[in-house]
Design an enzyme around this catalytic site. Structure first.
Site, mmCIF file in Angstrom:
data_model
loop_
_atom_site.group_PDB
_atom_site.id
_atom_site.type_symbol
_atom_site.label_atom_id
_atom_site.label_comp_id
_atom_site.label_asym_id
_atom_site.label_seq_id
_atom_site.Cartn_x
_atom_site.Cartn_y
_atom_site.Cartn_z
ATOM 1 N N HIS A 90 -40.393 -9.660 27.149
ATOM 2 C CA HIS A 90 -41.559 -10.596 27.966
ATOM 3 C C HIS A 90 -41.982 -9.610 29.095
ATOM 4 O O HIS A 90 -43.002 -9.573 29.601
ATOM 5 C CB HIS A 90 -40.775 -11.725 28.473
ATOM 6 C CG HIS A 90 -40.511 -12.806 27.424
ATOM 7 N ND1 HIS A 90 -39.288 -13.325 27.406
ATOM 8 C CD2 HIS A 90 -41.426 -13.494 26.502
ATOM 9 C CE1 HIS A 90 -39.356 -14.343 26.327
ATOM 10 N NE2 HIS A 90 -40.425 -14.259 25.892
ATOM 11 N N LYS B 133 -40.831 -26.381 20.043
ATOM 12 C CA LYS B 133 -39.583 -25.519 20.192
ATOM 13 C C LYS B 133 -38.555 -26.818 20.462
ATOM 14 O O LYS B 133 -38.810 -27.655 21.148
ATOM 15 C CB LYS B 133 -39.764 -24.657 21.218
ATOM 16 C CG LYS B 133 -40.801 -23.429 20.867
ATOM 17 C CD LYS B 133 -40.609 -22.388 21.706
ATOM 18 C CE LYS B 133 -41.334 -21.184 21.340
ATOM 19 N NZ LYS B 133 -41.342 -20.123 22.078
ATOM 20 N N ARG C 45 -44.966 -10.047 18.082
ATOM 21 C CA ARG C 45 -43.918 -9.129 17.484
ATOM 22 C C ARG C 45 -44.356 -8.912 16.030
ATOM 23 O O ARG C 45 -43.762 -7.797 15.662
ATOM 24 C CB ARG C 45 -42.394 -9.646 17.685
ATOM 25 C CG ARG C 45 -42.116 -9.697 19.079
ATOM 26 C CD ARG C 45 -40.918 -10.529 19.035
ATOM 27 N NE ARG C 45 -40.861 -11.777 18.147
ATOM 28 C CZ ARG C 45 -40.824 -13.006 18.608
ATOM 29 N NH1 ARG C 45 -40.520 -12.801 20.049
ATOM 30 N NH2 ARG C 45 -41.050 -14.149 18.128
ATOM 31 N N SER D 138 -36.370 -14.916 22.384
ATOM 32 C CA SER D 138 -35.362 -15.827 23.217
ATOM 33 C C SER D 138 -34.530 -16.642 22.363
ATOM 34 O O SER D 138 -33.287 -16.840 22.887
ATOM 35 C CB SER D 138 -36.457 -16.774 24.084
ATOM 36 O OG SER D 138 -37.171 -16.158 25.012
#
Length: 161
Positions: free
Chosen positions: A18, A42, A96, A133
């Site tokens: 990040h 999430k 990513r 994360s």
């Protein structure tokens, strides 16, 4: 007129990946607003939003980020509403993989439609392309060493949990 970009995310917790994206965004734009946002898709957060904001601020100091980077939280409506409020025309998203691009693309198109806000995708440094994360939370919760992937302040906060 200053070019303002917003880097939104849940940052639960913030990683060196990040911070890499934030730092590169700071090199491209006059101002960068790092924004902790709630993502309903999430799982419940490991860290409260106020703690994530604090960890990001401390991490930015740790890595020597420029003063043109600010950190805040947004819970009051659409992300593009925040962009309008601060005059940002660009969202910066770190991606990513192709899966990340596929996930982010519909939101990018909607944000352009709603508020003429463009989305810029930045690829991570190759050494951090596998870090997320959720992976950090998992490895840390099982006693693994996450220090190569997170700032010291975050590693300490994870160890304290």
């Amino acid at each position: 007129m200053a070019q303002i970009a917003v880097v939104p995310g849940s940052f639960d917790p913030v990683t060196l990946g990040h911070l890499d994206v934030i730092g590169r965004a700071a090199g491209l734009f006059d101002e960068v607003h790092v924004l902790v946002v709630h993502n309903p898709d999430k799982k419940p957060a490991m860290f409260e939003a106020v703690d994530r904001v604090r960890l990001i601020r401390e991490s930015l100091v740790e890595v020597g980020a420029p003063e043109t980077v600010t950190v805040g939280e947004w819970t009051s409506g659409l992300l593009v509403d925040y962009c309008r409020q601060v005059g940002a025309k660009v969202l910066v998203k770190g991606v990513r993989s192709g899966e990340d691009v596929a996930y982010e693309t519909p939101m990018a198109i909607m944000n352009r439609h709603l508020a003429d806000v463009e989305t810029v995708f930045l690829l991570p440094d190759a050494s951090r392309a596998h870090v997320s994360s959720s992976l950090i939370r998992q490895v840390s919760s099982l006693g693994g060493d996450v220090t190569p992937y997170v700032p010291t302040t975050v590693a300490d906060a994870l160890a304290a949990r």
